[in-house]
Design a protein around this motif. Structure first.
Motif, PDB file in Angstrom:
ATOM      1  N   CYS A  40       0.727  -1.159   0.041  1.00 41.41           N
ATOM      2  CA  CYS A  40      -0.078  -0.133   0.042  1.00 41.41           C
ATOM      3  C   CYS A  40       0.820   1.323   0.116  1.00 41.41           C
ATOM      4  O   CYS A  40       1.803   1.256   0.772  1.00 41.41           O
ATOM      5  N   VAL A  41       0.484   2.356  -1.041  1.00 39.97           N
ATOM      6  CA  VAL A  41       1.198   3.610  -0.735  1.00 39.97           C
ATOM      7  C   VAL A  41       0.257   4.765  -0.227  1.00 39.97           C
ATOM      8  O   VAL A  41       1.018   5.811  -0.196  1.00 39.97           O
ATOM      9  N   SER A  60      -0.619 -11.332  -0.157  1.00 39.74           N
ATOM     10  CA  SER A  60      -0.823 -10.759   0.998  1.00 39.74           C
ATOM     11  C   SER A  60      -0.618  -9.233   0.660  1.00 39.74           C
ATOM     12  O   SER A  60      -0.378  -8.585  -0.206  1.00 39.74           O
ATOM     13  N   VAL A  61      -1.248  -8.386   1.959  1.00 41.35           N
ATOM     14  CA  VAL A  61      -0.960  -6.901   1.725  1.00 41.35           C
ATOM     15  C   VAL A  61      -0.446  -6.050   2.960  1.00 41.35           C
ATOM     16  O   VAL A  61      -0.327  -6.805   4.127  1.00 41.35           O
ATOM     17  N   SER A  62       0.144  -5.027   2.590  1.00 45.76           N
ATOM     18  CA  SER A  62       0.659  -4.030   3.594  1.00 45.76           C
ATOM     19  C   SER A  62      -0.125  -3.129   3.839  1.00 45.76           C
ATOM     20  O   SER A  62      -1.148  -2.809   2.956  1.00 45.76           O
ATOM     21  N   CYS A  63       0.284  -2.293   4.789  1.00 43.56           N
ATOM     22  CA  CYS A  63      -0.482  -0.871   4.696  1.00 43.56           C
ATOM     23  C   CYS A  63       0.571   0.240   5.228  1.00 43.56           C
ATOM     24  O   CYS A  63       1.025   0.023   6.279  1.00 43.56           O
ATOM     25  N   GLY A  64       0.289   1.403   4.439  1.00 39.34           N
ATOM     26  CA  GLY A  64       1.183   2.331   4.884  1.00 39.34           C
ATOM     27  C   GLY A  64       0.946   3.560   3.957  1.00 39.34           C
ATOM     28  O   GLY A  64       0.247   3.485   2.881  1.00 39.34           O
ATOM     29  N   VAL A  89       0.067  -7.847   6.983  1.00 39.75           N
ATOM     30  CA  VAL A  89       1.277  -8.587   7.324  1.00 39.75           C
ATOM     31  C   VAL A  89       2.590  -7.617   7.575  1.00 39.75           C
ATOM     32  O   VAL A  89       3.592  -7.964   8.131  1.00 39.75           O
ATOM     33  N   ALA A  90       2.483  -6.183   7.101  1.00 38.69           N
ATOM     34  CA  ALA A  90       3.718  -5.209   7.420  1.00 38.69           C
ATOM     35  C   ALA A  90       3.021  -3.915   7.180  1.00 38.69           C
ATOM     36  O   ALA A  90       2.053  -3.597   6.965  1.00 38.69           O
ATOM     37  N   VAL A  91       3.817  -2.818   7.887  1.00 36.89           N
ATOM     38  CA  VAL A  91       3.689  -1.518   7.805  1.00 36.89           C
ATOM     39  C   VAL A  91       4.561  -0.949   6.864  1.00 36.89           C
ATOM     40  O   VAL A  91       5.634  -0.984   6.825  1.00 36.89           O
ATOM     41  N   GLY A  92       3.736  -0.005   5.819  1.00 40.87           N
ATOM     42  CA  GLY A  92       4.542   0.525   4.871  1.00 40.87           C
ATOM     43  C   GLY A  92       4.030   0.218   3.437  1.00 40.87           C
ATOM     44  O   GLY A  92       2.994  -0.555   3.436  1.00 40.87           O
ATOM     45  N   GLU A  93       4.327   0.981   2.542  1.00 43.96           N
ATOM     46  CA  GLU A  93       5.700   1.428   2.500  1.00 43.96           C
ATOM     47  C   GLU A  93       5.704   2.869   2.862  1.00 43.96           C
ATOM     48  O   GLU A  93       4.854   3.509   2.777  1.00 43.96           O
TER      49      GLU A  93
END
Length: 260
Positions: A40-41, A60-64, A89-93
């Protein structure tokens, strides 16, 4: 089997490609890419992005919020709320980009700190973008204890000193198609020094398609070209490079469902 550790499936111009998202994913799977991390941007785009890929167990996805997508100050509470989802699953970018947006240094730094704090609070890894901001990126990582959450410097294009500093903080380094470009000798020299157990590979699709696909819209299927370039520089087989980078991915992004 390979993993594309960083792509933006929601930003593919599917009409221009003449493909559906299902076909893009199928193309990747045909090239033995078993998993993709859609990054995610923009917080405002997260819900739509997550909905687009929700039907694919292999994504899978991130968010940030990317440092170049900050039209206003980051909403730290909203970031925490969104990143708290078990699907994330992660923070960012996140990170700093002084190349394209030097005038927003202070807001970028504030947002970066918010991402680090959220990652530490949730024990989720960071996905960090950095360009022309080596000293400040490392300084903020150290002062706000980014080593607690760990993470990756994605699409790495910096020098060995920065790579070594990130490695010392427990971070991984992800290599994109830039490594295949003719003028990337310095980056190839860095890759040669990187320990295999800290390497990831990515496409950053739809951007930065690797040789021999340069000039085309990038897609996860092309991560094998990145893998081959890295394997050649490291002096290992393609199968070994795939095995190691895939294991590294699941080690870092431990919330990803391997069975997916």
């Amino acid at each position: 089997m390979f993993v594309d550790s960083h792509c933006h499936l929601d930003r593919l111009e599917l009409d221009k490609l003449g493909l559906s998202l299902q076909q893009v994913v199928a193309n990747a799977q045909a090239q033995q890419i078993e998993h993709m991390l859609c990054v995610c941007v923009s917080l405002n785009e997260y819900a739509q992005m997550a909905q687009q890929v929700a039907g694919f167990d292999c994504v899978s996805v991130s968010c940030g919020e990317h440092p170049l997508h900050q039209q206003e100050a980051i909403d730290a509470e909203r970031l925490l709320q969104l990143c708290s989802s078990p699907d994330v699953v992660a923070v960012g970018e996140t990170g700093l980009d002084y190349f394209y947006a030097p005038d927003s240094k202070l807001s970028q730094q504030s947002a970066f700190v918010s991402h680090i704090e959220v990652a530490n609070q949730l024990s989720k890894p960071l996905i960090i973008h950095t360009r022309d901001a080596r000293a400040d990126t490392l300084a903020l990582m150290r002062s706000h204890q980014a080593d607690k959450s760990g993470g990756v410097l994605h699409c790495f294009t910096e020098n060995w000193d920065m790579a070594k500093a990130a490695l010392d903080l427990g971070f991984y380094i992800s290599i994109s198609g830039i490594m295949t470009f003719r003028n990337a000798d310095e980056l190839r020299a860095v890759v040669k020094k990187l320990p295999l157990d800290r390497l990831l590979i990515e496409t950053d699709a739809p951007y930065l398609a690797p040789v021999p696909h340069r000039g085309k819209t990038n897609q996860p299927a092309y991560v094998t070209a990145v893998a081959q370039a890295v394997a050649d520089v490291k002096g290992v087989s393609l199968n070994e490079l795939a095995r190691v980078t895939t294991a590294n991915f699941y080690q870092l992004f431990s919330l990803v469902n391997k069975a997916a």
